[in-house]
Design a protein around this motif. Structure first.
Motif, short mmCIF file in Angstrom:
data_model
loop_
_atom_site.label_atom_id
_atom_site.label_comp_id
_atom_site.label_asym_id
_atom_site.label_seq_id
_atom_site.Cartn_x
_atom_site.Cartn_y
_atom_site.Cartn_z
N GLY A 11 43.21 -13.10 24.22
CA GLY A 11 42.91 -11.92 23.27
C GLY A 11 44.14 -12.12 22.31
N THR A 12 45.49 -12.22 23.09
CA THR A 12 46.71 -12.22 22.43
C THR A 12 46.81 -13.39 21.45
OG1 THR A 12 47.71 -10.95 24.24
CG2 THR A 12 49.05 -12.44 22.69
N LEU A 14 61.75 -11.63 3.45
CA LEU A 14 60.40 -12.12 3.76
C LEU A 14 60.52 -12.56 5.01
CD1 LEU A 14 59.22 -14.56 0.73
CD2 LEU A 14 58.09 -12.26 1.67
N LEU A 15 61.84 -12.92 5.71
CA LEU A 15 61.93 -13.41 7.22
C LEU A 15 61.84 -12.00 8.00
CD1 LEU A 15 62.69 -15.50 9.22
CD2 LEU A 15 65.04 -14.93 8.76
N ILE A 16 62.40 -10.94 7.41
CA ILE A 16 62.48 -9.81 8.11
C ILE A 16 61.10 -9.14 8.24
CG2 ILE A 16 63.08 -7.27 8.27
CD1 ILE A 16 65.92 -8.22 7.07
N PHE A 17 60.28 -9.21 6.98
CA PHE A 17 58.84 -8.92 7.01
C PHE A 17 58.08 -9.61 8.04
CE2 PHE A 17 54.71 -9.66 5.03
CZ PHE A 17 54.32 -8.36 5.07
N ALA A 18 58.18 -10.95 7.96
CA ALA A 18 57.54 -11.89 9.30
C ALA A 18 57.68 -11.60 10.53
CB ALA A 18 57.74 -13.29 8.74
N PHE A 36 46.63 -15.67 16.28
CA PHE A 36 45.88 -16.58 14.98
C PHE A 36 45.21 -15.72 14.02
CE2 PHE A 36 42.24 -19.13 13.92
CZ PHE A 36 42.94 -20.18 13.39
N ALA A 37 44.60 -14.84 14.21
CA ALA A 37 43.70 -14.17 13.12
C ALA A 37 44.62 -13.45 12.26
CB ALA A 37 42.55 -13.30 13.90
N LEU A 38 45.50 -12.48 12.85
CA LEU A 38 46.30 -11.73 12.07
C LEU A 38 47.60 -12.48 11.38
CD1 LEU A 38 46.13 -8.48 14.05
CD2 LEU A 38 44.92 -9.05 12.09
N GLY A 39 48.00 -13.38 12.06
CA GLY A 39 49.23 -14.20 11.58
C GLY A 39 48.55 -15.37 10.60
N LEU A 40 47.47 -15.43 10.54
CA LEU A 40 46.99 -16.31 9.55
C LEU A 40 47.01 -15.97 8.11
CD1 LEU A 40 45.63 -19.24 9.36
CD2 LEU A 40 43.35 -18.23 9.37
N ILE A 87 54.64 -6.41 15.40
CA ILE A 87 53.44 -5.41 15.37
C ILE A 87 52.23 -6.25 16.06
CG2 ILE A 87 51.69 -4.43 13.73
CD1 ILE A 87 54.04 -3.82 11.91
N ILE A 88 51.93 -7.41 15.78
CA ILE A 88 51.02 -8.05 16.49
C ILE A 88 51.04 -8.08 18.04
CG2 ILE A 88 49.81 -10.27 16.75
CD1 ILE A 88 50.19 -10.75 13.63
N TYR A 89 52.18 -8.43 18.25
CA TYR A 89 52.58 -8.57 19.94
C TYR A 89 52.33 -7.04 20.54
CZ TYR A 89 55.25 -8.48 24.19
OH TYR A 89 55.72 -8.36 25.47
N ASP A 90 52.73 -6.21 19.82
CA ASP A 90 52.63 -4.46 20.31
C ASP A 90 51.01 -4.41 20.44
OD1 ASP A 90 54.00 -2.34 21.24
OD2 ASP A 90 53.33 -1.34 19.39
#
Length: 69
Positions: A39-40, A15-19, A45-49, A25-28
């Motif tokens: 925007g970042t 789970l840690l590796i997945f997170a 916020f949206a995808l990390g939620l 991916i979100i940063y990229d």
């Protein structure tokens, strides 16, 4: 070490590796789309939620199941 203990450790590490991979991916995505600072923030916020909700669900199910943390 018992098999159940190994499975619990492997699940937590996985789970840690997945997170970490999801946040990369979100940063990229923000970098490639030239999202800017705001925007970042919105992307994280949206995808990390969704990721945070998944992790909270895992903890709550574990606690309700009586397994403890």
């Amino acid at each position: 070490m018992r098999l159940a203990e190994m499975e619990a450790i492997a699940l937590n590490v996985g789970l840690l590796i997945f997170a970490t991979f999801i946040f990369f991916i979100i940063y990229d995505l923000a970098k490639k789309s030239n999202a800017g600072r705001f925007g970042t923030f919105i992307l994280f916020f949206a995808l990390g939620l969704g990721l945070v909700a998944f992790l909270i669900k895992t903890v709550v199910v574990e606690m309700v199941g009586g397994g403890g943390i």
